[in-house]
Design an enzyme around this catalytic site. Structure first.
Site, short mmCIF file in Angstrom:
data_model
loop_
_atom_site.label_atom_id
_atom_site.label_comp_id
_atom_site.label_asym_id
_atom_site.label_seq_id
_atom_site.Cartn_x
_atom_site.Cartn_y
_atom_site.Cartn_z
N ASP A 1 -2.55 -9.62 4.09
CA ASP A 1 -3.05 -8.46 4.84
C ASP A 1 -3.93 -8.85 6.02
O ASP A 1 -4.07 -8.09 6.97
CB ASP A 1 -3.82 -7.53 3.89
CG ASP A 1 -2.86 -6.83 2.93
OD1 ASP A 1 -1.87 -6.28 3.42
OD2 ASP A 1 -3.10 -6.86 1.71
N ASN B 1 -1.52 -15.60 -1.05
CA ASN B 1 -1.53 -14.86 -2.31
C ASN B 1 -0.60 -15.54 -3.30
O ASN B 1 0.01 -16.56 -2.98
CB ASN B 1 -1.14 -13.39 -2.06
CG ASN B 1 0.23 -13.28 -1.41
OD1 ASN B 1 1.22 -13.69 -1.99
ND2 ASN B 1 0.27 -12.76 -0.19
N LYS C 1 3.69 5.15 0.82
CA LYS C 1 4.22 4.03 1.61
C LYS C 1 5.67 4.27 1.99
O LYS C 1 6.10 3.96 3.10
CB LYS C 1 4.10 2.72 0.82
CG LYS C 1 2.70 2.21 0.72
CD LYS C 1 2.61 0.93 -0.10
CE LYS C 1 1.14 0.62 -0.38
NZ LYS C 1 0.97 -0.50 -1.30
N LYS D 1 -11.88 -29.19 10.51
CA LYS D 1 -11.98 -28.80 9.11
C LYS D 1 -13.35 -28.14 8.88
O LYS D 1 -14.37 -28.70 9.28
CB LYS D 1 -11.83 -30.05 8.24
CG LYS D 1 -11.64 -29.74 6.80
CD LYS D 1 -11.37 -31.02 6.02
CE LYS D 1 -11.60 -30.75 4.55
NZ LYS D 1 -12.39 -31.76 3.90
N ASP E 1 1.60 -4.61 10.24
CA ASP E 1 2.46 -4.17 9.13
C ASP E 1 3.91 -4.22 9.62
O ASP E 1 4.34 -3.39 10.43
CB ASP E 1 2.06 -2.76 8.68
CG ASP E 1 2.75 -2.40 7.37
OD1 ASP E 1 3.96 -2.70 7.23
OD2 ASP E 1 2.10 -1.84 6.47
N LYS F 1 6.30 4.30 5.91
CA LYS F 1 7.02 3.17 6.49
C LYS F 1 8.49 3.49 6.76
O LYS F 1 9.27 2.61 7.13
CB LYS F 1 6.88 1.94 5.58
CG LYS F 1 5.41 1.53 5.36
CD LYS F 1 5.27 0.17 4.70
CE LYS F 1 3.81 -0.10 4.35
NZ LYS F 1 3.50 -1.49 4.08
#
Ligand code: CTP
Length: 436
Positions: free
Chosen positions: A303, A234, A364, A313, A330, A368
């Site tokens: 994620d 990301n 969350k 490849k 997580d 968490k």
């Protein structure tokens, strides 16, 4: 947990930098600059040989402090204050005469000698104190870190080897030397460690002797391999996590940074653990969180990872390609509730877009087991991935929400670390010396 403690921030620490006559003496300027950048007070002592290779004026300017050169202050030779009868009983100028070495060692929290020649190592190993620097080292009760720099034959000379071994046994610390091309044209071990490496060692040593918190920070993205050359990742730069690590360090805390592949420079003076995948990050967090008073999980953990990582490849072409992805663990959800049970403080981040961001972040926070969640909308121009500014809200389980203005990531980090200190029951003594 380290409750009700106070700590001295780096801005209140003093380092005495001894510079001896090696060609690497010119790098002392960079060492002083980097230490000053972190607010550390630097006092420089140079040997006579060092002054022929590096300007004392430059080091005085960079350190903003007089450079100590002599055991005896030449300006006092003409009219020794002790003979100036008119001043007797009024002031005590003579108290400073000839005791520079004691003052230099007493005022310091740590001494670093960079570059350290074979000569200074030999003198200290054998108790010879014949100039200002060797006398200062001998009079010192604080840790002394040597950064040796010399020709490879000298470094490998039996006398130097024995001196170094003797100094190590007596508790003197060393950084480097490194192997590489030497100023004399030869190649081998003897190059002084780079200034960043020396400053890194100095700051870690200073923070070890602290009473701050143990802080574990994660930063950056993770990368999940698809094949030997392609990854799933990301746009996280890692800047926010690095800002938190640097801020916690400057406030006197001992920091471990678990870093994915960052798009920014790593901070000096913190323990750095490089990871690539979410699985590696999880292993590092699980190993280190047990001793952390505070965990700040800024990392943008990918994620998903590929169910099967191709050994070869993946072929490129016009055909559609599908890869089976499976969820990553997580990390925060696994450690947060356990930490809460034992009273250790945990802060998470939530990247939410749109109107219900607050509510999703709160879910969350709850799920968490967090003590605070930092809510960020990275679609805003002033809060974007990779940018230097951020606009975050801080949410706690009590229902409080503090919306911070758009500000630099370092400013936001200061606010987050300040609040985290309070959550940890930590009473900093830094506000008066560390302006916002
Ligand atoms: N986090 C984590 N492990 C993961 C994913 C996220 O530890 N596999 C942590 C992040 O470091 C962050 C917090 O959990 O502190 C929230 O991350 P975020 O990606 O916003 O939330 P997710 O729980 O992944 O939810 P979503 O993907 O729906 O936004």
């Amino acid at each position: 947990m380290a409750a009700q403690q106070s700590t001295a921030p780096l801005a209140r620490r003093t380092v005495t930098l001894g510079v001896t006559g090696g060609i690497a003496a010119y790098k002392a300027a960079e060492i002083v600059r980097l230490l000053r950048q972190m607010g550390i007070h630097v006092q420089v002592a140079m040997t006579a040989a060092a002054t022929r290779l590096m300007s004392a004026h430059a080091l005085a300017t960079l350190s903003e402090h007089r450079v100590a050169l002599d055991l005896f202050d030449p300006s006092l030779d003409a009219t020794p204050p002790s003979l100036d009868v008119s001043s007797w009983g009024k002031s005590q100028p003579s108290r400073e005469v000839g005791i520079d070495h004691i003052a230099l060692s007493r005022r310091a929290d740590l001494m670093v000698v960079a570059p350290a020649t074979a000569n200074i190592l030999g003198k200290v190993a054998h108790g010879i104190a014949d100039d200002l620097l060797s006398t200062t080292i001998m009079a010192s009760s604080v840790p002394v870190l040597f950064a040796p720099a010399m020709n490879v034959q000298m470094w490998e000379n039996a006398a130097v080897e024995e001196n170094v071994a003797l100094l190590r046994r007596r508790g003197y610390l060393f950084v480097g030397p490194a192997a590489g091309a030497l100023a004399c044209g030869e190649t081998g071990t003897g190059r002084m460690a780079e200034p960043t490496e020396i400053v890194d060692a100095v700051v870690r040593e200073l923070l070890k002797r602290r009473h701050g918190l143990r802080v574990l920070v994660t930063a950056g993205p993770t990368e999940e391999p698809l094949d030997p050359v392609r990854v799933l990742s990301n746009r996280s730069s890692g800047k926010m996590g690095v800002a938190i690590a640097a801020e916690a360090r400057d406030r006197g805390h001992l920091v471990t940074l678990v870093a994915g592949p960052l798009r920014c420079e790593l901070p000096l003076g913190v323990e750095r653990i490089a990871v690539t995948t979410a699985e590696e990050m999880q292993a590092a967090v699980e190993t280190h969180e047990a001793e952390a008073d505070l965990l700040v999980m800024t990392a943008a953990v990918a994620d998903y990872h590929a169910k099967v990582v191709s050994d070869a490849k993946l072929p490129s072409g016009q055909k559609a390609l599908s890869v089976d992805l499976v969820p990553n663990p997580d990390i925060l959800a696994a450690v947060g509730p356990k930490r809460r049970e034992r009273g250790a403080i945990t802060i998470g981040f939530a990247l939410e877009i749109g109107a219900d961001g607050d509510a999703r972040a709160r879910q969350k926070l709850e799920a968490k087991g967090l003590d605070m969640i930092v809510l960020n909308d990275a679609t805003r121009a002033d809060s974007a991935f990779g940018g230097d500014t951020t606009r975050v809200a801080l949410l706690t389980p009590e229902g409080d929400a503090a919306q911070l203005p758009a500000q630099t990531k370092r400013e936001a980090a200061r606010e987050i670390v300040r609040r985290a200190e309070r959550l940890c029951g930590f009473l900093p003594t830094v506000e008066e010396t560390h302006p916002s």
